[in-house]
Design a protein around this motif. Structure first.
Motif, PDB file in Angstrom:
ATOM      1  N   UNK A  42      40.005  62.615   8.313  1.00  0.00           N
ATOM      2  CA  UNK A  42      41.225  61.825   8.336  1.00  0.00           C
ATOM      3  C   UNK A  42      42.290  62.450   7.451  1.00  0.00           C
ATOM      4  N   UNK A  43      41.909  62.775   6.234  1.00  0.00           N
ATOM      5  CA  UNK A  43      42.890  63.338   5.309  1.00  0.00           C
ATOM      6  C   UNK A  43      43.262  64.756   5.689  1.00  0.00           C
ATOM      7  N   UNK A  44      42.352  65.463   6.323  1.00  0.00           N
ATOM      8  CA  UNK A  44      42.668  66.817   6.774  1.00  0.00           C
ATOM      9  C   UNK A  44      43.749  66.764   7.850  1.00  0.00           C
ATOM     10  N   UNK A  45      43.617  65.806   8.777  1.00  0.00           N
ATOM     11  CA  UNK A  45      44.629  65.660   9.816  1.00  0.00           C
ATOM     12  C   UNK A  45      45.973  65.300   9.192  1.00  0.00           C
ATOM     13  N   UNK A  46      45.929  64.412   8.181  1.00  0.00           N
ATOM     14  CA  UNK A  46      47.174  64.040   7.501  1.00  0.00           C
ATOM     15  C   UNK A  46      47.796  65.258   6.828  1.00  0.00           C
ATOM     16  N   UNK A  47      46.941  66.095   6.230  1.00  0.00           N
ATOM     17  CA  UNK A  47      47.456  67.295   5.566  1.00  0.00           C
ATOM     18  C   UNK A  47      48.124  68.213   6.577  1.00  0.00           C
ATOM     19  N   UNK A  48      47.502  68.354   7.757  1.00  0.00           N
ATOM     20  CA  UNK A  48      48.114  69.186   8.793  1.00  0.00           C
ATOM     21  C   UNK A  48      49.460  68.609   9.196  1.00  0.00           C
ATOM     22  N   UNK A  49      49.510  67.282   9.333  1.00  0.00           N
ATOM     23  CA  UNK A  49      50.756  66.617   9.694  1.00  0.00           C
ATOM     24  C   UNK A  49      51.826  66.892   8.640  1.00  0.00           C
ATOM     25  N   UNK A 173      39.846  74.468  12.004  1.00  0.00           N
ATOM     26  CA  UNK A 173      40.516  75.661  12.515  1.00  0.00           C
ATOM     27  C   UNK A 173      42.003  75.401  12.740  1.00  0.00           C
ATOM     28  N   UNK A 174      42.272  74.237  13.351  1.00  0.00           N
ATOM     29  CA  UNK A 174      43.667  73.878  13.615  1.00  0.00           C
ATOM     30  C   UNK A 174      44.446  73.818  12.298  1.00  0.00           C
ATOM     31  N   UNK A 175      43.831  73.210  11.291  1.00  0.00           N
ATOM     32  CA  UNK A 175      44.480  73.098   9.986  1.00  0.00           C
ATOM     33  C   UNK A 175      44.776  74.471   9.407  1.00  0.00           C
ATOM     34  N   UNK A 176      43.789  75.381   9.505  1.00  0.00           N
ATOM     35  CA  UNK A 176      44.012  76.725   8.954  1.00  0.00           C
ATOM     36  C   UNK A 176      45.123  77.448   9.693  1.00  0.00           C
ATOM     37  N   UNK A 177      45.158  77.240  11.009  1.00  0.00           N
ATOM     38  CA  UNK A 177      46.222  77.863  11.809  1.00  0.00           C
ATOM     39  C   UNK A 177      47.584  77.383  11.315  1.00  0.00           C
ATOM     40  N   UNK A 178      47.710  76.032  11.154  1.00  0.00           N
ATOM     41  CA  UNK A 178      48.975  75.464  10.697  1.00  0.00           C
ATOM     42  C   UNK A 178      49.305  76.005   9.308  1.00  0.00           C
ATOM     43  N   UNK A 237      58.252  71.896  15.905  1.00  0.00           N
ATOM     44  CA  UNK A 237      58.111  71.008  17.053  1.00  0.00           C
ATOM     45  C   UNK A 237      56.919  71.395  17.916  1.00  0.00           C
ATOM     46  N   UNK A 238      56.737  72.722  18.113  1.00  0.00           N
ATOM     47  CA  UNK A 238      55.611  73.183  18.927  1.00  0.00           C
ATOM     48  C   UNK A 238      54.296  72.728  18.313  1.00  0.00           C
ATOM     49  N   UNK A 239      54.181  72.899  16.983  1.00  0.00           N
ATOM     50  CA  UNK A 239      52.948  72.468  16.322  1.00  0.00           C
ATOM     51  C   UNK A 239      52.794  70.957  16.393  1.00  0.00           C
ATOM     52  N   UNK A 240      53.938  70.257  16.272  1.00  0.00           N
ATOM     53  CA  UNK A 240      53.885  68.795  16.318  1.00  0.00           C
ATOM     54  C   UNK A 240      53.350  68.346  17.672  1.00  0.00           C
ATOM     55  N   UNK A 241      53.788  69.051  18.742  1.00  0.00           N
ATOM     56  CA  UNK A 241      53.295  68.746  20.065  1.00  0.00           C
ATOM     57  C   UNK A 241      51.777  68.868  20.131  1.00  0.00           C
TER      58      UNK A 241
END
Lengths: 365, 298
Positions: A42-49, A173-178, A237-241
């Motif tokens: 949950x917090x990882x997703x928030x961090x990516x956001x 992985x997604x987080x590291x990419x971001x 925006x692309x990442x937000x998508x």
């Protein structure tokens, strides 16, 4: 207080004044990179956001904070970035092509708009960007074959060289990419600001007349800054998508533009760090409000959830407070506190006094 | 469709658009008032219009305070004058001497606060203001004009002329113009800059209320009608920020273009049309139709 001993002129424009600054950044990056092992999903997703918002905020910072061009329409560039990226990927392009192209498309669109718009100053530019935003929003609805119209479109999951960067399947992985993208852009941005181009942005912001007299092409500089700004926001925006997964035009409402403006203003206009602080605030606030709401409900029985729009209201009050009492934002406040400690007994009250510029008409230029 | 019927339809659209345009024009007038006096831009103007309409509704409607319409409206106008004045005194004045966009961001935030206040008191579902002339229609040779439309047009014209005369002929109006051109200089020659700013904010609150009431006589209102302010803003820019007749003209243009575009073009294009018009004006005549910008001669 530390003394920096400069042995060459190049040291004056170094990215970091002292090796300690570099070390701090390295530590911060290391902690951020280790985050997937430290916190839950949950917090990882928030961090990516938060990182995505910081990226979009950095885009706006180039225009508002460093070139002095207020834009109320940056949600349009977010949208262009998101739709270009999703559209290309749905057409079969890999992420590593679609993503830069999305940034490029938003940047080019921004630059094309900027060329007539930079003739306008201050308030007119803000309104023109607002108009562009409304037009882009309607265009998205009209271009249904590409954008999915009102129904919306899906950003496919990312996969590079056989490794999945799916937002849900492989969140780390997604987080590291971001994180990697944001770190790269930040590094580029910081370097840009010490190049002649970046300096000319600042010169244009501080005084167009003196910038022009120093041989800076003001129109070109402004268009370039606006294009860059739009491009970086487009990447965001692309990442937000990808982060949202499935979106339609409503994701990029006028409120997003205003939230972005909030990010840069509250974070601290004119500081890259400000975009990050602002992003932390804007993504963290809803959580705080939710927790606060539960506590208030449990302790007093007042149900704040029955008042719709209280989130926006609190954001607005916060924004008003910052504009009135701390126009330099969170980062400016931090600088003041840090300086106070650094020169400990010598700090004086008027050291950071704001200069007042008494208004002269815009109607004479 | 026969030619005559077609003409009638266009005429009908024109009159509706004219009345709509008058309301845009009035909100734009509020922008221009503040811009003229302090060269600040109040992005909360649309929300002030909304608040004004709701206050009138709260005072006048049967289920609420239940005053007579003719008493409720002047009271609402006076109240909004006070609110505008207070906003300037308490909040905007703190920004005196700050860059212009600080005020832009501040007023955007203020708009949200107004919306929240109205939403918490009156809720978010559409409400209708009870008026003595609701549903009264006049028929003029096949064209039906509702009394509300007619009143909107007349009131707007009168108000524009009155405000224009106020800025052109009265001492206070001239002082306001002077203070917008150079605050420091007008302060030195004895213009009470602060007082004048507060007065114009109050005045623009009052004008916004008139616009709000006129809007409410023609349909239901909810706290989000403040977004109309963006369109009114386009009107003010088309006319040239700082010109009162320009604001009215801009409002009328937008009001007329919208239904015509809606009739002959896809719906999205109709929504875009005011903004496209504004961009075209900005690109071709950056100062608007009644440009107030002059190149400085050295």
């Amino acid at each position: 207080m530390r003394v920096v001993f400069k042995k060459s002129y190049d040291r004056d424009i170094d990215l970091h004044e002292h090796w300690l600054d570099r070390a701090k950044i390295a530590v911060l990056l290391a902690v951020m990179a280790a985050l997937p092992f430290l916190v839950g999903n949950y917090y990882l997703a928030e961090a990516a956001n938060t990182l995505i918002w910081a990226l979009a905020g950095m885009g706006l910072m180039i225009a508002v904070g460093h070139t002095g061009q207020v834009s109320l329409g940056h949600a349009a560039f977010l949208a262009i970035g998101a739709y270009t990226d999703a559209g290309l990927m749905n057409a079969g392009m890999p992420f590593w092509i679609a993503f830069p192209v999305a940034g490029l498309a938003a940047g080019l669109f921004g630059a094309v708009i900027a060329i007539p718009a930079v003739r306008l100053s201050g308030i007119y530019l803000a309104i023109a960007t607002l108009a562009v935003f409304v037009i882009v929003e309607e265009l998205i609805i009209m271009l249904e074959p590409i954008t999915g119209g009102v129904g919306g479109t899906m950003a496919p999951s990312i996969s590079l060289m056989g490794i999945s960067f799916d937002r849900y399947g492989a969140l780390a992985n997604f987080y590291w990419l971001v994180l990697g993208i944001v770190a790269l852009v930040t590094w580029g941005y910081a370097n840009l600001m010490r190049s002649p181009t970046g300096r000319s942005f600042l010169a244009v912001r501080d005084s167009e007349v003196s910038a022009r007299s120093l041989g800076i092409n003001v129109t070109r500089t402004k268009a370039l800054a606006f294009g860059l700004s739009a491009g970086v926001t487009g990447l965001g925006g692309a990442l937000m998508g990808h982060y949202i997964g499935f979106f339609n035009y409503e994701l990029f409402s006028i409120f997003i533009s205003i939230n972005l403006l909030l990010v840069v203003t509250i974070g601290g206009l004119g500081f890259i760090q400000g975009a990050f602080l602002g992003a932390i605030l804007i993504t963290g606030m809803p959580q705080v409000i939710a927790i606060l709401r539960d506590t208030v409900n449990a302790s007093t029985g007042i149900d704040l959830a029955s008042l719709p729009g209280i989130d926006t209201m609190m954001f607005s009050v916060l924004l008003i407070g910052f504009i009135l009492f701390e126009p330099t934002g969170l980062y400016g406040r931090w600088l003041k506190i840090r300086t106070w400690f650094e020169i400990f007994p010598l700090a004086r009250r008027d050291m950071f006094r704001r200069h007042k510029t008494y208004l002269k008409t815009e109607r004479m230029r | 469709m026969p030619m005559a019927a077609h003409l009638m339809e266009v005429l009908q659209l024109l009159i509706g658009g004219l009345a709509n345009g008058c309301i845009y024009g009035l909100v734009a007038l509020g922008f221009v008032l503040i811009y003229k006096a302090s060269e600040g831009v109040n992005f909360a103007q649309g929300d002030m219009m909304m608040l004004g309409a709701f206050i009138a509704l709260g005072l006048g409607n049967e289920g609420q305070l239940g005053l007579s319409f003719w008493l409720a409206v002047p009271l609402a106008i006076a109240l909004m004058f006070g609110i505008g004045w207070t906003v300037e005194r308490v909040v905007v004045r703190q920004l005196f001497g700050q860059p212009q966009f600080a005020l832009v961001i501040l007023t955007i935030a203020m708009g949200f606060v107004f919306r929240f206040i109205a939403g918490s008191i009156w809720g978010y579902s559409p409400l209708v203001l009870e008026t003595p002339f609701a549903g009264v229609n006049l028929s003029l040779g096949g064209v039906v004009i509702s009394l509300a439309d007619l009143i909107a047009i007349v009131v707007t014209l009168v108000l524009t002329v009155a405000l224009w005369a106020f800025f052109a002929f009265t001492k206070v109006g001239l002082a306001a113009q002077a203070s917008s051109q150079n605050q420091m200089a007008s302060y030195i020659v004895g213009v009470p800059v602060m007082k004048i700013n507060a007065l114009t904010w109050g005045l623009s609150g009052a004008v916004a209320t008139v616009a709000g009431v006129l809007y409410a006589t023609r349909g239901a209102i909810d706290p989000n009608i403040g977004l109309l302010g963006i369109k009114a803003f386009a009107a003010a820019v088309i006319g040239g920020l700082g010109s009162l007749p320009g604001a009215l003209l801009g409002g009328l243009l937008i009001g007329i273009i919208e239904p015509i575009a809606g009739r002959y073009a896809p719906g999205e294009l109709a929504i875009m049309s005011p903004y496209i018009l504004m961009l075209v004006v900005l690109v071709t005549r950056p100062g608007g139709l009644f440009a107030q910008i002059h190149m400085k001669k050295v």
